[in-house]
Design an enzyme around this catalytic site. Structure first.
Site, PDB file in Angstrom:
ATOM      1  N   TYR A   1      20.505  -3.084  -6.441  1.00 42.09           N
ATOM      2  CA  TYR A   1      21.049  -1.994  -7.255  1.00 42.09           C
ATOM      3  C   TYR A   1      22.568  -2.077  -7.361  1.00 42.09           C
ATOM      4  O   TYR A   1      23.251  -2.348  -6.368  1.00 42.09           O
ATOM      5  CB  TYR A   1      20.709  -0.645  -6.632  1.00 42.09           C
ATOM      6  CG  TYR A   1      19.244  -0.278  -6.662  1.00 42.09           C
ATOM      7  CD1 TYR A   1      18.583  -0.091  -7.872  1.00 42.09           C
ATOM      8  CD2 TYR A   1      18.535  -0.102  -5.478  1.00 42.09           C
ATOM      9  CE1 TYR A   1      17.240   0.264  -7.891  1.00 42.09           C
ATOM     10  CE2 TYR A   1      17.190   0.253  -5.492  1.00 42.09           C
ATOM     11  CZ  TYR A   1      16.556   0.427  -6.703  1.00 42.09           C
ATOM     12  OH  TYR A   1      15.236   0.785  -6.727  1.00 42.09           O
TER      13      TYR A   1
ATOM     14  N   LYS B   1      12.793  14.120  23.752  1.00 41.87           N
ATOM     15  CA  LYS B   1      12.905  14.797  22.450  1.00 41.87           C
ATOM     16  C   LYS B   1      12.943  13.769  21.326  1.00 41.87           C
ATOM     17  O   LYS B   1      13.095  12.565  21.592  1.00 41.87           O
ATOM     18  CB  LYS B   1      14.164  15.673  22.439  1.00 41.87           C
ATOM     19  CG  LYS B   1      15.482  14.914  22.625  1.00 41.87           C
ATOM     20  CD  LYS B   1      16.645  15.888  22.854  1.00 41.87           C
ATOM     21  CE  LYS B   1      17.943  15.135  23.052  1.00 41.87           C
ATOM     22  NZ  LYS B   1      19.056  16.024  23.429  1.00 41.87           N
TER      23      LYS B   1
ATOM     24  N   ARG C   1      27.635  25.462  22.252  1.00 40.83           N
ATOM     25  CA  ARG C   1      26.392  25.274  21.499  1.00 40.83           C
ATOM     26  C   ARG C   1      25.460  26.428  21.825  1.00 40.83           C
ATOM     27  O   ARG C   1      25.413  27.405  21.098  1.00 40.83           O
ATOM     28  CB  ARG C   1      25.804  23.904  21.840  1.00 40.83           C
ATOM     29  CG  ARG C   1      24.685  23.467  20.924  1.00 40.83           C
ATOM     30  CD  ARG C   1      24.329  22.002  21.082  1.00 40.83           C
ATOM     31  NE  ARG C   1      23.718  21.669  22.368  1.00 40.83           N
ATOM     32  CZ  ARG C   1      23.258  20.451  22.676  1.00 40.83           C
ATOM     33  NH1 ARG C   1      23.342  19.455  21.796  1.00 40.83           N
ATOM     34  NH2 ARG C   1      22.719  20.204  23.844  1.00 40.83           N
TER      35      ARG C   1
ATOM     36  N   ARG D   1      19.216  14.970  33.856  1.00 41.14           N
ATOM     37  CA  ARG D   1      18.418  14.783  32.639  1.00 41.14           C
ATOM     38  C   ARG D   1      18.745  13.437  32.006  1.00 41.14           C
ATOM     39  O   ARG D   1      19.844  13.232  31.496  1.00 41.14           O
ATOM     40  CB  ARG D   1      18.695  15.916  31.643  1.00 41.14           C
ATOM     41  CG  ARG D   1      18.424  17.317  32.205  1.00 41.14           C
ATOM     42  CD  ARG D   1      18.648  18.396  31.170  1.00 41.14           C
ATOM     43  NE  ARG D   1      19.971  18.374  30.592  1.00 41.14           N
ATOM     44  CZ  ARG D   1      21.053  18.964  31.107  1.00 41.14           C
ATOM     45  NH1 ARG D   1      20.961  19.636  32.242  1.00 41.14           N
ATOM     46  NH2 ARG D   1      22.213  18.882  30.495  1.00 41.14           N
TER      47      ARG D   1
ATOM     48  N   HIS E   1      25.470  21.446  29.860  1.00 41.64           N
ATOM     49  CA  HIS E   1      25.446  20.149  29.181  1.00 41.64           C
ATOM     50  C   HIS E   1      26.879  19.690  28.932  1.00 41.64           C
ATOM     51  O   HIS E   1      27.709  20.470  28.463  1.00 41.64           O
ATOM     52  CB  HIS E   1      24.682  20.303  27.860  1.00 41.64           C
ATOM     53  CG  HIS E   1      24.346  19.006  27.196  1.00 41.64           C
ATOM     54  ND1 HIS E   1      23.746  17.958  27.870  1.00 41.64           N
ATOM     55  CD2 HIS E   1      24.526  18.570  25.922  1.00 41.64           C
ATOM     56  CE1 HIS E   1      23.571  16.945  27.021  1.00 41.64           C
ATOM     57  NE2 HIS E   1      24.044  17.293  25.845  1.00 41.64           N
TER      58      HIS E   1
ATOM     59  N   CYS F   1      17.554  -1.224  -0.254  1.00 40.59           N
ATOM     60  CA  CYS F   1      16.742  -0.353  -1.115  1.00 40.59           C
ATOM     61  C   CYS F   1      15.894   0.575  -0.231  1.00 40.59           C
ATOM     62  O   CYS F   1      15.953   0.507   0.988  1.00 40.59           O
ATOM     63  CB  CYS F   1      15.812  -1.177  -1.994  1.00 40.59           C
ATOM     64  SG  CYS F   1      16.636  -2.491  -2.914  1.00 40.59           S
TER      65      CYS F   1
ATOM     66  N   ASP G   1      12.649   0.504   0.263  1.00 41.51           N
ATOM     67  CA  ASP G   1      11.570  -0.168   0.997  1.00 41.51           C
ATOM     68  C   ASP G   1      11.807  -1.660   1.228  1.00 41.51           C
ATOM     69  O   ASP G   1      10.981  -2.327   1.846  1.00 41.51           O
ATOM     70  CB  ASP G   1      10.249  -0.024   0.229  1.00 41.51           C
ATOM     71  CG  ASP G   1      10.135   1.326  -0.443  1.00 41.51           C
ATOM     72  OD1 ASP G   1      10.058   2.317   0.294  1.00 41.51           O
ATOM     73  OD2 ASP G   1      10.173   1.392  -1.688  1.00 41.51           O
TER      74      ASP G   1
HETATM   75  C1  LIG Z   1      19.741  15.468  24.411  1.00 38.28           C
HETATM   76  C2  LIG Z   1      20.075  16.148  25.669  1.00 38.28           C
HETATM   77  C3  LIG Z   1      20.111  15.441  26.873  1.00 38.28           C
HETATM   78  C4  LIG Z   1      20.005  13.932  26.934  1.00 38.28           C
HETATM   79  O1  LIG Z   1      21.221  13.359  26.536  1.00 38.28           O
HETATM   80  P1  LIG Z   1      21.482  11.782  26.673  1.00 38.28           P
HETATM   81  O2  LIG Z   1      22.902  11.603  26.304  1.00 38.28           O
HETATM   82  O3  LIG Z   1      20.560  11.138  25.703  1.00 38.28           O
HETATM   83  O4  LIG Z   1      21.168  11.440  28.075  1.00 38.28           O
HETATM   84  C5  LIG Z   1      20.305  16.152  28.044  1.00 38.28           C
HETATM   85  N1  LIG Z   1      20.461  17.485  28.025  1.00 38.28           N
HETATM   86  C6  LIG Z   1      20.453  18.210  26.891  1.00 38.28           C
HETATM   87  C7  LIG Z   1      20.649  19.671  26.955  1.00 38.28           C
HETATM   88  C8  LIG Z   1      20.273  17.558  25.675  1.00 38.28           C
HETATM   89  O5  LIG Z   1      20.284  18.272  24.537  1.00 38.28           O
END
Ligand SMILES: *Cc1c(COP(=O)(O)O)cnc(C)c1O
Length: 405
Positions: A288, A50, A147, A243, A177, A335, A337
């Site tokens: 700045y 992602k 979530r 994951r 998760h 800044c 850039d």
């Molecule tokens: C982003 C995400 C992950 C990966 O998490 P990491 O901490 O980067 O390994 C795994 N599962 C879900 C549902 C996520 O949103």
């Protein structure tokens, strides 16, 4: 899938004019391999790509880890579709909720959405039936993130039973998760795991009773923290797959996880150039707001990196960069850039020298974690914020390490 060699020749230009991200694809692959080998045999790995592969490039990352990944995960429908357009053929899961207007596109591209509401499943089923396509889905279970996901319990189980009987839906997987697997104390991760395992077992039983001999429900819960700290996680937490996100890109999820069991190599270096060098007199202010004023004669380098490139403005006056293998402090505000760095003690510094914002130069290294600390940011966040105007240069070897690009 294009061959990696084609890909490298297409993309590698061993030079950049003002700023670049150097992505070490070999390290991404090594990190993935190390994770795969550290888990019980047969555990599948889903590569989380992602946010454009945490800033490294989603398609490039997917191709690099392909031998070790059973599939990939994106956060949005667009990210998933763009992976397909880049030639990724393995299963793709969208981790975030997708608006039903996008369901047909996902179905047509064989992309799995996440389901956690009966009504959404009904819409998905209707669209799948109209299109004559069987759609695979993964169920999200909320065990502590608050979530997205079904709340484990009787009501959810009943809803899942009804979903399983909907036309043209195949419940392929189920996942949860962790909110706190990156902490040394795994109490909360254990609680989440137990809640998930109990619920996933009931769902598996329910599905198998309804459809004897069906494909085993694919259960997954581990994120990078759970993989890196697998030896501290409850037994069986590898389930069918894990994951892998941040760790694939060579960053440890936190200071508290074990940094010695799996050696991760940082995939990303962030490089820029000196565009101007001058001397200033005592009393001269820099950038700045005049937040820095020289108290002695100084030599100052202007660097072509700014917050529009994703270099954090929070590093103003605090962060350091590497020039000719030495540390140079940022003077005054970053800044949009450009930024200014102190090269008074680096007399050999010259216009067009390479500047390492994150990465290695000789014996010195600035890590993403260091920049996060200096800027009050978060090491997950910084790579995602590196701007679109920063070209990514891909490498499969050690070329580009030190100052040779
Ligand atoms: C982003 C995400 C992950 C990966 O998490 P990491 O901490 O980067 O390994 C795994 N599962 C879900 C549902 C996520 O949103």
């Amino acid at each position: 899938m294009r061959r990696k060699e084609d890909h490298v020749t297409e993309n590698r230009e061993n030079t950049f004019d003002r700023i670049c991200v150097l992505v070490h694809l070999d390290r991404i692959r090594e990190n993935m391999k190390a994770m795969k080998e550290s888990l019980p045999k047969g555990t599948k790995l889903i590569g989380v790509v992602k946010a454009d592969g945490y800033g490294c490039g989603a398609g490039e990352t997917a191709r690099a880890i392909e031998p070790y990944a059973s599939g990939f995960a994106a956060a949005t429908a667009d990210e998933a579709l763009s992976l397909r357009r880049e030639g990724v053929v393995k299963p793709i899961l969208v981790l975030g909720s997708v608006c039903s207007e996008r369901f047909y596109e996902l179905l047509a591209a064989d992309i799995r959405p996440v389901i956690f509401e009966e009504e959404t499943a009904a819409v998905f089923s209707r669209i799948a039936a109209e299109a004559g396509i069987r759609g695979k889905v993964h169920l999200a279970v909320d065990t502590g993130m608050s979530r997205i996901g079904f709340q484990p319990g009787k009501k959810a189980l009943e809803a899942i039973g009804r979903i399983s009987r909907m036309e043209r839906i195949e419940i392929e997987g189920i996942f949860t998760h962790f909110a706190r697997a990156d902490e040394i104390d795994k109490r909360w991760a254990k609680e989440q795991f137990e809640a998930f395992r109990t619920f996933a077992d009931s769902v598996s039983k329910l599905l198998e009773e309804a459809e004897p001999g069906r494909k085993k429900l694919f259960c997954h819960c581990l994120n990078s923290a759970g993989i890196v700290d697998f030896h501290r996680m409850p037994e069986g937490s590898e389930m069918d797959g894990a994951r892998a996100g941040i760790a694939m890109y060579g960053l440890y999820p936190s200071d508290e996880v074990d940094h010695s069991r799996i050696r991760l190599l940082p995939a990303m270096e962030f490089k820029s150039r000196i565009t101007y060098i001058k001397e200033i007199l005592p009393g001269t202010s820099v950038s700045y707001g005049g937040t820095f004023t020289a108290e002695r004669p100084m030599r100052i380098a202007t660097v072509s990196a700014g917050y529009a490139d994703g270099y954090p403005r929070g590093a103003s006056g605090k962060g350091e960069v590497l020039i000719r293998g030495k540390r140079a402090r940022i003077l005054g505000r970053v800044c949009m850039d450009q930024l200014m760095a102190d090269v008074t003690d680096i007399p050999e510094a010259e216009k067009w020298d390479e500047v390492t914002l994150v990465g290695r130069d000789g014996q010195e290294e600035i890590t993403m974690e260091e920049l996060a600390k200096a800027s009050g940011g978060f090491h997950y966040e910084l790579p995602c914020l590196i701007g679109k105007r920063v070209p990514r240069i891909y490498t499969w070897g050690n070329e580009g390490q030190n100052s040779s690009i």
